[in-house]
Design a protein around this motif. Sequence first.
Motif, PDB file in Angstrom:
ATOM      1  N   GLN A   1       0.818  -1.208   0.000  1.00  0.00           N
ATOM      2  CA  GLN A   1       0.000   0.000   0.000  1.00  0.00           C
ATOM      3  C   GLN A   1       0.855   1.263   0.000  1.00  0.00           C
ATOM      4  O   GLN A   1       0.370   2.345  -0.350  1.00  0.00           O
ATOM      5  N   ASN A   2       2.108   1.111   0.406  1.00  0.00           N
ATOM      6  CA  ASN A   2       3.033   2.247   0.480  1.00  0.00           C
ATOM      7  C   ASN A   2       4.244   1.997  -0.416  1.00  0.00           C
ATOM      8  O   ASN A   2       5.384   2.284  -0.031  1.00  0.00           O
ATOM      9  N   LEU A   3       4.000   1.454  -1.612  1.00  0.00           N
ATOM     10  CA  LEU A   3       5.074   1.086  -2.538  1.00  0.00           C
ATOM     11  C   LEU A   3       6.025   2.259  -2.769  1.00  0.00           C
ATOM     12  O   LEU A   3       5.598   3.365  -3.106  1.00  0.00           O
ATOM     13  N   GLY A   4       7.325   1.994  -2.557  1.00  0.00           N
ATOM     14  CA  GLY A   4       8.340   3.016  -2.774  1.00  0.00           C
ATOM     15  C   GLY A   4       8.504   3.989  -1.628  1.00  0.00           C
ATOM     16  O   GLY A   4       9.368   4.872  -1.682  1.00  0.00           O
ATOM     17  N   VAL A   5       7.686   3.848  -0.587  1.00  0.00           N
ATOM     18  CA  VAL A   5       7.738   4.754   0.566  1.00  0.00           C
ATOM     19  C   VAL A   5       8.220   3.979   1.783  1.00  0.00           C
ATOM     20  O   VAL A   5       7.805   2.835   2.004  1.00  0.00           O
ATOM     21  N   VAL A   6       9.071   4.601   2.570  1.00  0.00           N
ATOM     22  CA  VAL A   6       9.559   3.945   3.783  1.00  0.00           C
ATOM     23  C   VAL A   6       8.436   3.868   4.818  1.00  0.00           C
ATOM     24  O   VAL A   6       7.816   4.877   5.149  1.00  0.00           O
ATOM     25  N   VAL A   7       8.184   2.657   5.312  1.00  0.00           N
ATOM     26  CA  VAL A   7       7.193   2.458   6.376  1.00  0.00           C
ATOM     27  C   VAL A   7       7.958   2.292   7.689  1.00  0.00           C
ATOM     28  O   VAL A   7       8.689   1.313   7.857  1.00  0.00           O
ATOM     29  N   PRO A   8       7.826   3.229   8.609  1.00  0.00           N
ATOM     30  CA  PRO A   8       8.575   3.137   9.871  1.00  0.00           C
ATOM     31  C   PRO A   8       8.205   1.897  10.677  1.00  0.00           C
ATOM     32  O   PRO A   8       7.072   1.405  10.600  1.00  0.00           O
ATOM     33  N   ARG A   9       9.159   1.436  11.469  1.00  0.00           N
ATOM     34  CA  ARG A   9       8.928   0.257  12.313  1.00  0.00           C
ATOM     35  C   ARG A   9       7.742   0.469  13.251  1.00  0.00           C
ATOM     36  O   ARG A   9       6.944  -0.443  13.475  1.00  0.00           O
ATOM     37  N   ASP A  10       7.632   1.684  13.831  1.00  0.00           N
ATOM     38  CA  ASP A  10       6.546   1.945  14.768  1.00  0.00           C
ATOM     39  C   ASP A  10       5.187   1.821  14.095  1.00  0.00           C
ATOM     40  O   ASP A  10       4.213   1.352  14.707  1.00  0.00           O
ATOM     41  N   ILE A  11       5.102   2.235  12.830  1.00  0.00           N
ATOM     42  CA  ILE A  11       3.836   2.118  12.098  1.00  0.00           C
ATOM     43  C   ILE A  11       3.509   0.648  11.849  1.00  0.00           C
ATOM     44  O   ILE A  11       2.352   0.219  11.980  1.00  0.00           O
ATOM     45  N   ILE A  12       4.534  -0.133  11.501  1.00  0.00           N
ATOM     46  CA  ILE A  12       4.320  -1.569  11.285  1.00  0.00           C
ATOM     47  C   ILE A  12       3.827  -2.225  12.566  1.00  0.00           C
ATOM     48  O   ILE A  12       2.848  -2.999  12.552  1.00  0.00           O
ATOM     49  N   LEU A  13       4.459  -1.906  13.687  1.00  0.00           N
ATOM     50  CA  LEU A  13       4.039  -2.479  14.966  1.00  0.00           C
ATOM     51  C   LEU A  13       2.593  -2.115  15.278  1.00  0.00           C
ATOM     52  O   LEU A  13       1.789  -2.954  15.702  1.00  0.00           O
ATOM     53  N   ASP A  14       2.231  -0.846  15.070  1.00  0.00           N
ATOM     54  CA  ASP A  14       0.880  -0.392  15.399  1.00  0.00           C
ATOM     55  C   ASP A  14      -0.163  -0.985  14.474  1.00  0.00           C
ATOM     56  O   ASP A  14      -1.218  -1.453  14.918  1.00  0.00           O
ATOM     57  N   ARG A  15       0.107  -0.998  13.159  1.00  0.00           N
ATOM     58  CA  ARG A  15      -0.889  -1.453  12.197  1.00  0.00           C
ATOM     59  C   ARG A  15      -1.068  -2.966  12.198  1.00  0.00           C
ATOM     60  O   ARG A  15      -2.166  -3.469  11.955  1.00  0.00           O
ATOM     61  N   ILE A  16       0.017  -3.700  12.465  1.00  0.00           N
ATOM     62  CA  ILE A  16      -0.062  -5.159  12.382  1.00  0.00           C
ATOM     63  C   ILE A  16      -0.342  -5.795  13.735  1.00  0.00           C
ATOM     64  O   ILE A  16      -1.134  -6.735  13.837  1.00  0.00           O
ATOM     65  N   TRP A  17       0.269  -5.285  14.788  1.00  0.00           N
ATOM     66  CA  TRP A  17       0.125  -5.918  16.101  1.00  0.00           C
ATOM     67  C   TRP A  17      -0.675  -5.098  17.107  1.00  0.00           C
ATOM     68  O   TRP A  17      -0.953  -5.564  18.202  1.00  0.00           O
ATOM     69  N   GLY A  18      -1.031  -3.883  16.770  1.00  0.00           N
ATOM     70  CA  GLY A  18      -1.822  -3.078  17.678  1.00  0.00           C
ATOM     71  C   GLY A  18      -1.119  -2.852  19.009  1.00  0.00           C
ATOM     72  O   GLY A  18       0.020  -2.408  19.048  1.00  0.00           O
ATOM     73  N   LEU A  19      -1.805  -3.191  20.089  1.00  0.00           N
ATOM     74  CA  LEU A  19      -1.273  -2.942  21.431  1.00  0.00           C
ATOM     75  C   LEU A  19      -0.489  -4.118  21.993  1.00  0.00           C
ATOM     76  O   LEU A  19      -0.159  -4.142  23.163  1.00  0.00           O
ATOM     77  N   GLU A  20      -0.186  -5.108  21.169  1.00  0.00           N
ATOM     78  CA  GLU A  20       0.547  -6.286  21.631  1.00  0.00           C
ATOM     79  C   GLU A  20       1.950  -5.870  22.081  1.00  0.00           C
ATOM     80  O   GLU A  20       2.765  -5.411  21.292  1.00  0.00           O
ATOM     81  N   ARG A  21       2.242  -6.040  23.365  1.00  0.00           N
ATOM     82  CA  ARG A  21       3.487  -5.508  23.918  1.00  0.00           C
ATOM     83  C   ARG A  21       4.676  -6.455  23.803  1.00  0.00           C
ATOM     84  O   ARG A  21       5.810  -6.055  24.016  1.00  0.00           O
ATOM     85  N   ASP A  22       4.453  -7.708  23.496  1.00  0.00           N
ATOM     86  CA  ASP A  22       5.561  -8.657  23.458  1.00  0.00           C
ATOM     87  C   ASP A  22       6.241  -8.711  22.093  1.00  0.00           C
ATOM     88  O   ASP A  22       7.174  -9.469  21.899  1.00  0.00           O
ATOM     89  N   ILE A  23       5.763  -7.931  21.128  1.00  0.00           N
ATOM     90  CA  ILE A  23       6.368  -7.894  19.805  1.00  0.00           C
ATOM     91  C   ILE A  23       7.431  -6.807  19.778  1.00  0.00           C
ATOM     92  O   ILE A  23       7.199  -5.681  20.214  1.00  0.00           O
TER      93      ILE A  23
END
Length: 224
Positions: free
Chosen positions: A164-186
């Motif tokens: 969805q963000n082809l060619g754009v840097v996706v920050p790690r924090d965004i990946i954590l939030d969008r994929i794992w939500g509030l899961e703290r062990d990731i």
Amino acid sequence: MRILLAEDDKRLGNLIQYMLEQNKFSVEWVTNGTDIYEYAMYSDYDVLILDWMMPGENGIDACRRLRDNGYEKAILMLTAKDSIEDRVTGLDAGADDYLVKPFEFAELLARLRALGRRSTQKIQQEVVEIGDFSLNRTTKVLKKNDQVIQLSPREFQIFDLLAQNLGVVVPRDIILDRIWGLERDITSNNIDSYMKILRKKLQEVDGNISIKTVRGIGYRLEAG
């Protein structure tokens, strides 16, 4: 927001239903796991809350069966099982988030709000062409020409976010939030492991897309 609650503990189920309804959620509650699939597939819920241990079909099996049959709405797994292995099992079965009993009700509300925001984000295209690959968001299938690249539910979510963000840097924090939500062990190490697996699968089919690491920031999907 419409919620399907699957919980066989009647005391806890009553409490959750009451508290959610006090916070303006619409809740339907089932106490047998065999009801989960029929209710979810033939009613319009925003989020499913599934207890792992249920009579009939357990929450994990119901979650996996729903995903295998194309169910796309958000699923929150609610369980007393708190080991890393159990959490991985729940997430890989297709759950979007995982909350361990006992929990604070404020955290349950926060997780439901986060899942609700993600579930209402509009998907602009059902099938996306990326280089010589095609990504089908309805069937959850990634192909190179006619060759299917087998991805776990979590791998597909990560690849879809990058696509969805082809060619754009996706920050790690965004990946954590969008994929794992509030899961703290990731952690970032978990993201690195998933990216390594995805890269290997892309290389095995000799495709013309690649996942680049932008040191200290995140990842970028490139075509060509």
